[in-house]
Design an enzyme around this catalytic site. Structure first.
Site, PDB file in Angstrom:
ATOM      1  N   GLN A   1      17.687  78.352  80.122  1.00 39.87           N
ATOM      2  CA  GLN A   1      18.311  79.618  79.727  1.00 39.87           C
ATOM      3  C   GLN A   1      18.630  79.676  78.233  1.00 39.87           C
ATOM      4  OE1 GLN A   1      18.498  82.147  81.693  1.00 39.87           O
ATOM      5  NE2 GLN A   1      18.203  81.223  83.705  1.00 39.87           N
TER       6      GLN A   1
ATOM      7  N   ASP B   1      18.823  70.722  79.974  1.00 44.75           N
ATOM      8  CA  ASP B   1      18.134  71.773  80.719  1.00 44.75           C
ATOM      9  C   ASP B   1      18.197  73.028  79.851  1.00 44.75           C
ATOM     10  OD1 ASP B   1      17.534  73.980  82.234  1.00 44.75           O
ATOM     11  OD2 ASP B   1      18.741  73.405  83.966  1.00 44.75           O
TER      12      ASP B   1
ATOM     13  N   LYS C   1      10.526  82.458  81.804  1.00 46.53           N
ATOM     14  CA  LYS C   1      11.788  83.099  81.420  1.00 46.53           C
ATOM     15  C   LYS C   1      11.753  83.545  79.962  1.00 46.53           C
ATOM     16  CE  LYS C   1      14.441  80.166  84.582  1.00 46.53           C
ATOM     17  NZ  LYS C   1      14.867  81.020  85.684  1.00 46.53           N
TER      18      LYS C   1
ATOM     19  N   HIS D   1      22.289  73.921  87.421  1.00 44.86           N
ATOM     20  CA  HIS D   1      21.321  74.490  88.366  1.00 44.86           C
ATOM     21  C   HIS D   1      20.873  73.360  89.301  1.00 44.86           C
ATOM     22  CE1 HIS D   1      17.346  76.074  89.574  1.00 44.86           C
ATOM     23  NE2 HIS D   1      17.774  77.268  89.200  1.00 44.86           N
TER      24      HIS D   1
HETATM   25  N1  PMP Z   1      17.736  75.484  85.085  1.00 42.06           N
HETATM   26  C1  PMP Z   1      18.270  76.694  84.892  1.00 42.06           C
HETATM   27  C2  PMP Z   1      19.524  76.806  84.091  1.00 42.06           C
HETATM   28  C3  PMP Z   1      17.650  77.821  85.414  1.00 42.06           C
HETATM   29  O1  PMP Z   1      18.197  79.021  85.225  1.00 42.06           O
HETATM   30  C4  PMP Z   1      16.450  77.675  86.142  1.00 42.06           C
HETATM   31  C5  PMP Z   1      15.743  78.869  86.735  1.00 42.06           C
HETATM   32  N2  PMP Z   1      16.555  79.706  87.476  1.00 42.06           N
HETATM   33  C6  PMP Z   1      15.925  76.395  86.307  1.00 42.06           C
HETATM   34  C7  PMP Z   1      16.584  75.320  85.763  1.00 42.06           C
HETATM   35  C8  PMP Z   1      14.669  76.143  87.072  1.00 42.06           C
HETATM   36  O2  PMP Z   1      13.587  76.705  86.418  1.00 42.06           O
HETATM   37  P1  PMP Z   1      12.146  76.759  87.123  1.00 42.06           P
HETATM   38  O3  PMP Z   1      12.381  77.398  88.457  1.00 42.06           O
HETATM   39  O4  PMP Z   1      11.336  77.613  86.203  1.00 42.06           O
HETATM   40  O5  PMP Z   1      11.664  75.360  87.253  1.00 42.06           O
END
Ligand code: PMP
Length: 407
Positions: free
Chosen positions: A201, A198, A224, A121
């Site tokens: 998910q 990270d 999430k 991400h």
């Molecule tokens: N890493 C992953 C794998 C994600 O799916 C997300 C959210 N889409 C994030 C990081 C970022 O999370 P946040 O926007 O809650 O900081």
């Protein structure tokens, strides 16, 4: 508890969208919230809203107990050794940025390497690009297999004794693949690097044990995992956090302040400058109670079944390509021939089905897949086989609507 009972706990699911029952398949972006979490936050604001750690008055004590109690719930949930290792942040993005800005800037130099993967991400790419720019370190990528999985041989080849940081997502928000972070951590440690994970998910969907994974840092977001937005967690091993400099300075994080010099509070508070996310943390604590009640293994199994069912049903439609490996968490990313995923998502929305379309904050992965965008259905504990059927039926309508360009 069966899925119909679970659904009753989520008031938002009981509504019509565009005249159709809502089918919410966008939990990878953000999950819905059960009534008990909404009530818990409401209760905080109605009964004991107050700042933490400061007052000697009764409401302040309740608020502090709620906030610090939530930290203990998080600790137990991810099986960390101590609450000193649990830092509340705004979310995964802020958590990874904290590691990059503090540990990264202080430990990297022009000879060093940071290793990540092309499936990350943006939150786990850009902080490292920035640190590489400011320190002169080199950013390297572990190549992906054809199905989007990581081969440990490639990890062994990419990580060297120059590597200081390895940062990999536990579960892909696009491919749904579950990465072998425990084995990657072993390779990182063998080479003297720290392992950052990270977990945005993974923590919402499966049981995570940070000590068993032996990762050095682990980041995730409350929103999430049935909790409120605006709060997340950075887990870090105490041995690292103790040596790290804070990145935000001000109230709450100090011990002594002089005119020209100051000292910091002990862990974890030295990383929590300013009034913390009190209601958010209390809401996250309640979400953890809720998830524990259902059972993380049950959640993972339920989502796995739904994803497999969705993949088998999508195979019935000509022209649908599903990305990612067979074994996966509850994420199904796809394209429908030449129809733009935004058009797919728009037609699905007209049928009450909410899916995500776009690059999913993973532009390098889109490039790797050789697409500009995809559509994504993601499942959580409140989704049902009927949701999958409604989604597939709506996709069949999309196909009829777009005629020639689809299938
Ligand atoms: N890493 C992953 C794998 C994600 O799916 C997300 C959210 N889409 C994030 C990081 C970022 O999370 P946040 O926007 O809650 O900081």
């Amino acid at each position: 508890m069966n899925v119909q009972e679970v659904r009753k706990m989520f008031p938002i699911l009981d509504q019509q969208v565009n005249g159709k029952p809502l089918v919410y398949l966008d939990s990878a972006a953000t999950s819905q919230k059960p009534k008990q979490v909404i009530d818990k936050i409401d209760d905080y604001y109605r009964r004991y809203n107050s700042n933490v750690h400061r007052g000697v008055h009764t409401l302040g004590t309740y608020a502090t107990d709620g906030y610090e109690g939530a930290r203990e719930k998080v600790r137990a949930f991810i099986k960390a050794k101590s609450t000193e290792e649990i830092i509340f942040t705004r979310g995964t993005t802020t958590a990874i940025n904290l590691v990059a800005s503090s540990y990264g800037r202080d430990n990297l130099g022009p000879e060093d390497e940071i290793v990540i993967t092309p499936m990350e991400h943006h939150s786990n790419i850009i902080p490292w690009q920035q640190v590489a720019r400011t320190t002169g370190a080199t950013l390297k990528y572990i190549p992906l297999q054809k199905d989007g999985t990581i081969d440990l041989k490639d990890v062994e080849e990419t990580v060297t004794d120059k590597t200081k940081i390895v940062s990999v997502m536990h579960v892909s928000n696009v491919l749904g693949s579950i990465n072998p972070v425990k084995e990657i951590a072993k390779v990182a440690h063998k080479n003297g690097a720290v392992m950052v994970v990270d977990g945005a998910q993974s923590v919402p969907h499966m049981s995570v044990d940070v000590q068993d994974l032996d990762c050095d840092f682990y980041a995730f977001s409350s929103h999430k995992m049935c909790g409120p937005t605006g709060v997340g967690v950075l887990y870090g091993k105490k041995e690292h956090l103790e040596k790290m400099e804070p990145v935000e300075f001000g109230g709450e994080m100090i011990d002594f302040v002089g005119l020209y010099e100051s000292t910091w509070k002990e862990l974890p508070w030295k990383f929590e400058g300013g009034t913390p996310i009190i209601a958010g943390a209390i809401g996250l604590g309640e979400a953890i109670d809720f998830l524990n009640e259902i059972g993380m293994d049950n959640i993972l199994e339920h989502e796995h079944k739904l994803a497999q069912y969705a993949i088998s049903r999508l195979a019935e439609i000509d022209g649908v390509e599903v990305y990612g490996p067979k074994e996966r968490a509850g994420v199904v990313t796809f394209n429908c021939d030449d129809v733009h995923p935004h058009d797919v998502a728009t037609v699905l929305d007209a049928e009450g089905v909410a899916v995500r379309a776009g690059h999913h904050c993973a532009q390098p992965l889109m490039k790797w897949l050789d697409v500009t965008a995809t559509a994504r259905a993601s499942f959580y504990l409140y989704n049902t086989e009927e949701d999958v059927d409604a989604f597939v039926n709506a996709l069949i309508k999309t196909k009829e609507y777009f005629g020639d360009v689809f299938g």
